[in-house]
Design a protein around this motif. Structure first.
Motif, PDB file in Angstrom:
ATOM      1  N   CYS A 112       0.879  -1.175   0.000  1.00 19.52           N
ATOM      2  CA  CYS A 112       0.000   0.000   0.000  1.00 19.52           C
ATOM      3  C   CYS A 112       0.913   1.222   0.000  1.00 19.52           C
ATOM      4  O   CYS A 112       2.012   1.166   0.563  1.00 19.52           O
ATOM      5  CB  CYS A 112      -0.874  -0.027   1.259  1.00 19.52           C
ATOM      6  SG  CYS A 112      -1.919   1.438   1.479  1.00 19.52           S
ATOM      7  N   SER A 113       0.458   2.298  -0.611  1.00 21.21           N
ATOM      8  CA  SER A 113       1.299   3.507  -0.545  1.00 21.21           C
ATOM      9  C   SER A 113       1.445   3.953   0.912  1.00 21.21           C
ATOM     10  O   SER A 113       2.446   4.565   1.284  1.00 21.21           O
ATOM     11  CB  SER A 113       0.693   4.625  -1.398  1.00 21.21           C
ATOM     12  OG  SER A 113      -0.543   5.046  -0.868  1.00 21.21           O
ATOM     13  N   GLY A 114       0.451   3.608   1.725  1.00 22.75           N
ATOM     14  CA  GLY A 114       0.510   3.955   3.141  1.00 22.75           C
ATOM     15  C   GLY A 114       1.588   3.198   3.895  1.00 22.75           C
ATOM     16  O   GLY A 114       1.901   3.514   5.041  1.00 22.75           O
ATOM     17  N   ALA A 125       3.518   6.039  -5.718  1.00 22.73           N
ATOM     18  CA  ALA A 125       2.281   5.926  -6.496  1.00 22.73           C
ATOM     19  C   ALA A 125       1.362   4.904  -5.839  1.00 22.73           C
ATOM     20  O   ALA A 125       1.792   3.795  -5.499  1.00 22.73           O
ATOM     21  CB  ALA A 125       2.581   5.536  -7.939  1.00 22.73           C
ATOM     22  N   GLY A 126       0.117   5.301  -5.660  1.00 19.80           N
ATOM     23  CA  GLY A 126      -0.838   4.427  -4.992  1.00 19.80           C
ATOM     24  C   GLY A 126      -2.189   4.444  -5.689  1.00 19.80           C
ATOM     25  O   GLY A 126      -2.358   5.043  -6.763  1.00 19.80           O
ATOM     26  N   CYS A 127      -3.134   3.789  -5.054  1.00 19.62           N
ATOM     27  CA  CYS A 127      -4.482   3.675  -5.612  1.00 19.62           C
ATOM     28  C   CYS A 127      -5.219   5.015  -5.517  1.00 19.62           C
ATOM     29  O   CYS A 127      -4.947   5.818  -4.633  1.00 19.62           O
ATOM     30  CB  CYS A 127      -5.283   2.650  -4.812  1.00 19.62           C
ATOM     31  SG  CYS A 127      -4.500   1.038  -4.689  1.00 19.62           S
ATOM     32  N   HIS A 128      -6.160   5.193  -6.410  1.00 24.00           N
ATOM     33  CA  HIS A 128      -7.017   6.381  -6.339  1.00 24.00           C
ATOM     34  C   HIS A 128      -7.821   6.343  -5.038  1.00 24.00           C
ATOM     35  O   HIS A 128      -8.060   5.270  -4.470  1.00 24.00           O
ATOM     36  CB  HIS A 128      -7.981   6.396  -7.531  1.00 24.00           C
ATOM     37  CG  HIS A 128      -7.298   6.675  -8.840  1.00 24.00           C
ATOM     38  ND1 HIS A 128      -7.011   7.948  -9.269  1.00 24.00           N
ATOM     39  CD2 HIS A 128      -6.844   5.839  -9.806  1.00 24.00           C
ATOM     40  CE1 HIS A 128      -6.420   7.889 -10.453  1.00 24.00           C
ATOM     41  NE2 HIS A 128      -6.291   6.628 -10.806  1.00 24.00           N
ATOM     42  N   ASP A 184     -10.172   3.495  -3.621  1.00 26.58           N
ATOM     43  CA  ASP A 184      -9.722   2.189  -4.127  1.00 26.58           C
ATOM     44  C   ASP A 184      -8.667   1.521  -3.252  1.00 26.58           C
ATOM     45  O   ASP A 184      -8.260   0.392  -3.534  1.00 26.58           O
ATOM     46  CB  ASP A 184      -9.141   2.335  -5.544  1.00 26.58           C
ATOM     47  CG  ASP A 184     -10.214   2.656  -6.566  1.00 26.58           C
ATOM     48  OD1 ASP A 184     -11.407   2.456  -6.258  1.00 26.58           O
ATOM     49  OD2 ASP A 184      -9.858   3.109  -7.671  1.00 26.58           O
ATOM     50  N   CYS A 185      -8.205   2.227  -2.226  1.00 24.14           N
ATOM     51  CA  CYS A 185      -7.139   1.663  -1.387  1.00 24.14           C
ATOM     52  C   CYS A 185      -7.652   0.385  -0.714  1.00 24.14           C
ATOM     53  O   CYS A 185      -8.729   0.389  -0.112  1.00 24.14           O
ATOM     54  CB  CYS A 185      -6.694   2.680  -0.338  1.00 24.14           C
ATOM     55  SG  CYS A 185      -5.472   2.025   0.823  1.00 24.14           S
ATOM     56  N   HIS A 186      -6.871  -0.679  -0.830  1.00 17.72           N
ATOM     57  CA  HIS A 186      -7.275  -1.959  -0.243  1.00 17.72           C
ATOM     58  C   HIS A 186      -7.247  -1.928   1.281  1.00 17.72           C
ATOM     59  O   HIS A 186      -7.763  -2.833   1.919  1.00 17.72           O
ATOM     60  CB  HIS A 186      -6.350  -3.077  -0.737  1.00 17.72           C
ATOM     61  CG  HIS A 186      -6.697  -3.539  -2.123  1.00 17.72           C
ATOM     62  ND1 HIS A 186      -6.828  -2.680  -3.188  1.00 17.72           N
ATOM     63  CD2 HIS A 186      -6.957  -4.764  -2.611  1.00 17.72           C
ATOM     64  CE1 HIS A 186      -7.142  -3.364  -4.277  1.00 17.72           C
ATOM     65  NE2 HIS A 186      -7.228  -4.634  -3.946  1.00 17.72           N
ATOM     66  N   TYR A 187      -6.627  -0.920   1.816  1.00 10.85           N
ATOM     67  CA  TYR A 187      -6.552  -0.806   3.267  1.00 10.85           C
ATOM     68  C   TYR A 187      -7.329   0.439   3.698  1.00 10.85           C
ATOM     69  O   TYR A 187      -6.978   1.121   4.650  1.00 10.85           O
ATOM     70  CB  TYR A 187      -5.088  -0.801   3.703  1.00 10.85           C
ATOM     71  CG  TYR A 187      -4.390  -2.019   3.143  1.00 10.85           C
ATOM     72  CD1 TYR A 187      -4.510  -3.260   3.761  1.00 10.85           C
ATOM     73  CD2 TYR A 187      -3.675  -1.940   1.944  1.00 10.85           C
ATOM     74  CE1 TYR A 187      -3.923  -4.390   3.208  1.00 10.85           C
ATOM     75  CE2 TYR A 187      -3.080  -3.070   1.391  1.00 10.85           C
ATOM     76  CZ  TYR A 187      -3.217  -4.284   2.025  1.00 10.85           C
ATOM     77  OH  TYR A 187      -2.640  -5.410   1.476  1.00 10.85           O
TER      78      TYR A 187
END
Ligand code: FES
Length: 159
Positions: A64-66, A87-90, A93-96
């Motif tokens: 995760c970008s986090g 670069a991460g999810c919009h 959309d973050c899986h977390y």
């Protein structure tokens, strides 16, 4: 911009850098922290689809970008990166759930810290790239590499 060997020593980039950069041949080293679920897949799709992207990005896949701790970014610069891309999810959309919101806040904080260290904040870039956005990944990677080329090698003076 100074491009002599002396500059190379002052930048702290000499340890593992190819020794052939000149003002017009500078090839930046960029560390790309890419989220496994989106940007990494986007980069992978760009490769599979033979979409031209920058070879200057050294990709590190994170879940995760986090997960990108601010210390990772500072360490990358310390070890000779001229630029860092996260670069991460919009959003949504973050899986977390809210990892990317955390990333956004961290990047703002990191830019402030970079300014305090005298490092141009444009050397750190945050992007949201989905797994299907191969074109976007390619465009961002090329654009960012161009921007870092304009900025030149990172000049870190070690005490
Ligand atoms: S899972 Fe991709 S940014 Fe969180």
């Amino acid at each position: 911009m100074e491009t002599t060997d002396k500059t190379k020593i002052e930048t702290g980039n000499g340890s593992n850098e190819k020794s052939d950069y000149k003002s017009n041949g500078f090839e930046p080293k960029i560390v790309g922290f890419l989220c496994n679920w989106c940007a990494y897949s986007g980069a992978d799709l760009a490769g599979v689809s033979r979409i031209k992207s920058s070879p200057n990005i050294r990709v590190i896949r994170t879940m995760c970008s986090g997960r990108v701790d601010p210390s990772f970014v500072m360490k990358a610069f310390e070890l000779g990166a001229d630029g860092v891309l996260i670069a991460g999810c919009h959003f949504g959309d973050c899986h977390y759930i809210e990892g990317n919101f955390k990333t956004m806040r961290r990047v703002e904080m990191l830019k402030m810290i970079l300014r305090q260290f005298g490092i141009d904040e444009r050397r750190l870039r945050l992007e949201w790239i989905s797994a299907s956005e191969a074109e976007k990944y390619a465009q961002v990677s090329i654009e960012f590499t161009g921007e870092i080329k304009k900025l030149g090698p990172l000049k870190l003076v070690k005490n």
